[in-house]
Motif scaffolding. Structure first.
Motif, PDB file in Angstrom:
ATOM      1  N   GLU A 121    -102.862  55.000 -70.307  1.00 55.00           N
ATOM      2  CA  GLU A 121    -103.301  55.886 -69.223  1.00 55.00           C
ATOM      3  C   GLU A 121    -102.336  57.027 -68.954  1.00 55.00           C
ATOM      4  OE1 GLU A 121    -106.260  55.725 -67.934  1.00 55.00           O
ATOM      5  OE2 GLU A 121    -106.715  53.907 -69.026  1.00 55.00           O
ATOM      6  N   GLY A 122    -102.908  58.124 -68.432  1.00 52.34           N
ATOM      7  CA  GLY A 122    -102.120  59.222 -67.904  1.00 52.34           C
ATOM      8  C   GLY A 122    -101.749  60.277 -68.925  1.00 52.34           C
ATOM      9  N   SER A 123    -101.281  61.403 -68.399  1.00 51.40           N
ATOM     10  CA  SER A 123    -100.862  62.516 -69.234  1.00 51.40           C
ATOM     11  C   SER A 123     -99.374  62.427 -69.517  1.00 51.40           C
ATOM     12  CB  SER A 123    -101.158  63.846 -68.528  1.00 51.40           C
ATOM     13  OG  SER A 123    -100.639  64.916 -69.284  1.00 51.40           O
ATOM     14  N   ASP A 124     -99.014  62.650 -70.759  1.00 51.19           N
ATOM     15  CA  ASP A 124     -97.592  62.664 -71.110  1.00 51.19           C
ATOM     16  C   ASP A 124     -97.176  64.028 -71.656  1.00 51.19           C
ATOM     17  OD1 ASP A 124     -98.992  62.369 -73.498  1.00 51.19           O
ATOM     18  OD2 ASP A 124     -98.252  60.361 -73.872  1.00 51.19           O
ATOM     19  N   ASP A 125     -98.014  65.058 -71.495  1.00 52.46           N
ATOM     20  CA  ASP A 125     -97.734  66.377 -72.048  1.00 52.46           C
ATOM     21  C   ASP A 125     -96.418  66.977 -71.554  1.00 52.46           C
ATOM     22  OD1 ASP A 125     -99.884  66.447 -73.726  1.00 52.46           O
ATOM     23  OD2 ASP A 125    -101.081  67.825 -72.518  1.00 52.46           O
ATOM     24  N   ARG A 126     -96.139  66.883 -70.261  1.00 53.69           N
ATOM     25  CA  ARG A 126     -94.886  67.469 -69.732  1.00 53.69           C
ATOM     26  C   ARG A 126     -93.672  66.796 -70.340  1.00 53.69           C
ATOM     27  NH1 ARG A 126     -94.803  68.923 -63.539  1.00 53.69           N
ATOM     28  NH2 ARG A 126     -95.537  71.055 -63.890  1.00 53.69           N
ATOM     29  N   MET A 127     -93.723  65.477 -70.422  1.00 57.00           N
ATOM     30  CA  MET A 127     -92.610  64.728 -71.010  1.00 57.00           C
ATOM     31  C   MET A 127     -92.462  65.076 -72.493  1.00 57.00           C
ATOM     32  SD  MET A 127     -91.865  61.722 -73.020  1.00 57.00           S
ATOM     33  CE  MET A 127     -93.425  60.902 -73.048  1.00 57.00           C
ATOM     34  N   LEU A 128     -93.583  65.174 -73.209  1.00 57.17           N
ATOM     35  CA  LEU A 128     -93.522  65.479 -74.633  1.00 57.17           C
ATOM     36  C   LEU A 128     -92.971  66.872 -74.889  1.00 57.17           C
ATOM     37  CD1 LEU A 128     -96.894  63.891 -75.793  1.00 57.17           C
ATOM     38  CD2 LEU A 128     -94.573  62.968 -76.067  1.00 57.17           C
TER      39      LEU A 128
END
Length: 174
Positions: free
Chosen positions: A164-171
């Motif tokens: 679940e969830g967005s990990d774009d900022r972390m990536l």
């Protein structure tokens, strides 16, 4: 007899059209830019499969590391479901790999310029001769090879990714 034959042909054609429509429904665009939710889908390793005469055997290999050619994929797949049921976002930071667990993280390094980042592996592919990985447009831009189309990369398994969830900022920060 002529009307009967014409009627049979019409019915057969309707049946074929329905068959193709059902097949296309599996790959139809399910979201537009503003609607693409991140995450979701399911965990998947999968059984060995064959495409274009080549056998691929998905596995969870913590030591996986390979070098090869990366390409990017975008608009034709944008908003469609990935192999693990997520919605593909060409602007995100993701990858398609033929054998890694889905979803997982991998570090991809552009060997042409040294730029590197971690991406979310959430799809299967590429199935083009001598390609190691397909990267999203967002990743191709971040690694500075979007304009060239192809680049040589190192691709290293990092670990499992959450469902679940967005990990774009972390990536992007990687």
């Amino acid at each position: 007899f002529g009307l009967l034959a014409l009627g049979c042909l019409a019915l057969a054609n309707c049946s074929a059209a329905e068959k193709f429509a059902r097949k296309d429904a599996k790959t139809q665009r399910i979201a537009e830019d503003a609607e693409i939710a991140k995450g979701g889908g399911h965990r998947k390793i999968g059984k060995p499969y064959m495409i274009n005469g080549r056998v691929y055997a998905p596995e969870d290999d913590p030591g996986y590391r390979a070098e090869g050619i990366a390409s990017w994929y975008g608009p034709d797949f944008h908003g469609r479901l990935t192999a693990n049921g997520e919605t593909y976002d060409m602007h995100g930071y993701s990858a398609a790999h033929p054998t890694m667990p889905l979803p997982s993280y991998a570090r991809v390094t552009n060997l042409h310029n040294g730029k590197s980042m971690i991406v979310r592996v959430n799809n299967r592919g590429p199935f083009v001769h001598n390609r190691l990985v397909d990267l999203s447009v967002g990743t191709a831009k971040a690694l500075d090879f979007y304009g060239r189309g192809l680049t040589r990369v190192r691709f290293e398994y990092v670990g499992r990714a959450p469902i679940e969830g967005s990990d774009d900022r972390m990536l992007l920060a990687t």
